[in-house]
Design a protein around this motif. Structure first.
Motif, PDB file in Angstrom:
ATOM      1  N   ASN A 407       0.844  -1.194   0.000  1.00 24.55           N
ATOM      2  CA  ASN A 407       0.000   0.000   0.000  1.00 24.55           C
ATOM      3  C   ASN A 407       0.882   1.247   0.000  1.00 24.55           C
ATOM      4  O   ASN A 407       1.767   1.385   0.848  1.00 24.55           O
ATOM      5  CB  ASN A 407      -0.904   0.023   1.228  1.00 24.55           C
ATOM      6  N   LEU A 408       0.617   2.136  -0.929  1.00 23.20           N
ATOM      7  CA  LEU A 408       1.311   3.418  -1.016  1.00 23.20           C
ATOM      8  C   LEU A 408       0.303   4.522  -0.760  1.00 23.20           C
ATOM      9  O   LEU A 408      -0.723   4.606  -1.445  1.00 23.20           O
ATOM     10  CB  LEU A 408       1.948   3.591  -2.387  1.00 23.20           C
ATOM     11  N   THR A 409       0.564   5.348   0.245  1.00 26.00           N
ATOM     12  CA  THR A 409      -0.323   6.464   0.557  1.00 26.00           C
ATOM     13  C   THR A 409       0.440   7.769   0.398  1.00 26.00           C
ATOM     14  O   THR A 409       1.650   7.830   0.627  1.00 26.00           O
ATOM     15  CB  THR A 409      -0.872   6.360   1.993  1.00 26.00           C
ATOM     16  N   GLY A 410      -0.274   8.801   0.002  1.00 27.00           N
ATOM     17  CA  GLY A 410       0.381  10.085  -0.201  1.00 27.00           C
ATOM     18  C   GLY A 410      -0.610  11.217  -0.313  1.00 27.00           C
ATOM     19  O   GLY A 410      -1.823  11.011  -0.407  1.00 27.00           O
ATOM     20  N   ALA A 411      -0.085  12.420  -0.283  1.00 26.55           N
ATOM     21  CA  ALA A 411      -0.911  13.626  -0.381  1.00 26.55           C
ATOM     22  C   ALA A 411      -0.296  14.574  -1.392  1.00 26.55           C
ATOM     23  O   ALA A 411       0.929  14.661  -1.529  1.00 26.55           O
ATOM     24  CB  ALA A 411      -1.031  14.297   0.979  1.00 26.55           C
ATOM     25  N   ALA A 412      -1.157  15.268  -2.116  1.00 27.68           N
ATOM     26  CA  ALA A 412      -0.703  16.238  -3.123  1.00 27.68           C
ATOM     27  C   ALA A 412      -1.798  17.279  -3.318  1.00 27.68           C
ATOM     28  O   ALA A 412      -2.908  17.139  -2.789  1.00 27.68           O
ATOM     29  CB  ALA A 412      -0.369  15.536  -4.439  1.00 27.68           C
ATOM     30  N   LYS A 413      -1.480  18.321  -4.075  1.00 28.44           N
ATOM     31  CA  LYS A 413      -2.433  19.377  -4.361  1.00 28.44           C
ATOM     32  C   LYS A 413      -2.498  19.650  -5.859  1.00 28.44           C
ATOM     33  O   LYS A 413      -1.494  19.546  -6.564  1.00 28.44           O
ATOM     34  CB  LYS A 413      -2.039  20.680  -3.647  1.00 28.44           C
TER      35      LYS A 413
END
Length: 503
Positions: A407-413
């Motif tokens: 599982n790869l989790t991340g945040a971006a805009k």
């Protein structure tokens, strides 16, 4: 506590302050309170230790950092119009001590992430209903079985399995079979009635979770979270005792082995009788685990457990002419030697790696072996005269499952829109063998002798021998599943969000 102060230009024409709070050993400090003194402005750090205060009037302030169990600190900060002030802090406490503080603070679960959701999204942003029973509930209610925990969950019904030897649950019209119960995120059998007295928490994700877990029914997913090693020495020894000769000692010890290695070992033994004559429980459980710090951003958790769970099958007092009669709730109508013996062994390895404050990787590999050996009479159903046949059932099952996840989790805009991503894949392999038996009379059915439910207990157990059986067949059922999925929580504003995904 030390801090780093670094003014950074920002496009906005309002003052903002951001930063990251870490523990003395470099781990993010989650749920620490950050506030401006003599104002109503404040926030808490997220799972990554990040905090942000926006729309602050330019001027000089005192920034206060506090949490239960921590000494409150204040630092001066100047907010300039059109700029973002960045202030990072490092606490004097380590991650293990801060973790203990989080438990005692009992912060609302709506602002915490739940591991059953995989994505790192806080509970309030999940479209499904989530209910978490933590170690406080488990300890205060003296929980022993998963059924004891699930009594606290709204919308989940409990159903007995054959002879009251296992747990069975139903939610929203669906049976929660083995695929719907997880241990630390990996599929787990509940055939041996999982040991729950030593768990850290039980998470229940209600509704459909097929996007995250594949072949599960739509009622709910239950995740059993075991306790993890700590880098400070501690432990607990307790003894439970109750009616019908219940005795259950529990031992839990943890601490560091080396600078980057910690351990935890949990064990419990349970013996008990029942209000029903001749019904006994004999269980033993052990759960060792190791935590390896492979670097500042990487950790490996290796853990396993073993459960021996032996029950006497108990089908109750039966019926006479399809009606329940009062022959005494203590009366035992099964054979004296009836048994349901299970052994469950699991092993798991989990790697967590942090690429940055926003991007994380989780890899899980798990194994479980489960065996069940069962020999018992069936539920007594007598005729009008009280005569019931004691037909026997003999069965044996072996089940071996393997589970792999990434599982790869991340945040971006994208502009002003925030995204919380989850990208992953999983695979399951199961190998189940069920055995068929014949008796010495060369038949697959066997009547152990009729009994008269109305004649008195002296007539129930006049026979004590165990009929000989032999295996005549085995049914092998291999199952292989694999899948990939992607999910995005799109935050248009703090109050308008969309969760979309595909598998």
């Amino acid at each position: 506590m030390c801090f780093i102060y670094n003014p950074v230009n920002a496009q906005a024409q309002i003052g903002t302050i951001t930063g990251i709070v870490k523990t003395i050993d470099g781990k993010p400090a989650a749920y620490v309170s950050i506030s401006l003194v003599k104002t109503n402005r404040g926030t808490t750090t997220n799972e990554n230790g990040y905090y942000e205060l926006r729309n602050i009037k330019a001027g000089s302030y005192a920034l206060k950092i506090s949490s239960v169990g921590l000494q409150t600190e204040e630092y001066p900060v100047t907010i300039n119009s059109g700029k973002t002030s960045k202030m990072d802090f490092r606490l004097k406490e380590n991650a293990s001590k801060l973790s203990e503080v989080q438990i005692s603070s009992r912060k609302s679960i709506n602002q915490k992430t739940v591991s059953v959701g995989k994505s790192g999204i806080i509970a309030r942003d999940l479209p499904q209903s989530v209910q978490i029973l933590d170690s406080t509930v488990i300890r205060d209610q003296q929980v022993n079985r998963l059924a004891d925990v699930m009594k606290n969950v709204n919308g989940v019904a409990f159903g007995e399995n054959r002879g009251s030897t296992n747990d069975a649950f139903f939610a929203r019209g669906y049976s929660l079979g083995g695929n719907n119960v997880l241990k630390n995120g990996a599929r787990s059998s509940i055939g041996g009635s999982p040991e729950t007295s030593t768990l850290e928490s039980v998470e229940v994700l209600k509704g459909s979770a097929a996007l995250l877990y594949g072949g599960v029914t739509g009622g709910a997913v239950v995740n059993l979270v075991t306790k993890k090693p700590k880098f400070n020495f501690g432990g607990e020894v307790s003894m439970r005792a109750g009616s019908y000769d219940l005795y259950k000692p529990i031992v839990d010890v943890y601490g560091p082995i080396a600078k980057n290695i910690a351990f935890r070992a949990i064990a419990t033994k349970e013996n008990a009788n029942s209000f029903r004559d001749n019904v006994k429980t004999n269980r033993f459980y052990v759960n060792p685990s190791l935590l390896f710090k492979l670097g500042q951003n990487t950790e490996l958790i290796v853990q396993g457990d073993y459960l021996k769970s032996n029950y006497t099958p108990d089908f109750g007092i039966g019926t006479v002419n399809n009606k329940i009669v009062d022959i005494g709730r203590n009366k035992f109508l099964n054979t004296l030697w009836a048994y349901n013996n299970t052994n469950t062994t699991t092993a798991q390895a989990t790697v967590n790696h942090r690429f940055s404050d926003n991007w994380k990787l989780n890899v899980l590999v798990a194994y479980q072996g489960y065996t069940r050996n069962y020999f018992s009479a069936e539920r007594p159903a007598a005729n009008a005269a009280g005569i019931a046949a004691r037909n026997l059932t003999r069965s044996k099952t072996e089940e071996y499952t393997y589970n792999e996840q990434i599982n790869l989790t991340g945040a971006a805009k994208t502009g002003s829109i925030k995204h919380s991503f989850l990208i992953g894949g999983d695979a399951d392999q199961a190998r189940t063998t069920s055995y068929g038996f014949k008796y010495d009379n060369n038949a697959t059915t066997y009547n152990y002798g009729n009994i008269n439910l109305l004649a008195g207990a002296d007539t129930y157990n006049t026979r004590t021998d165990i009929p000989a059986t032999r295996i005549i067949s085995n049914t092998f059922a291999p199952v292989f599943r694999m899948g990939g999925f992607a999910q995005d929580l799109i935050s248009f504003t703090d109050k308008l969000k969309l969760l979309a995904g595909i598998r």
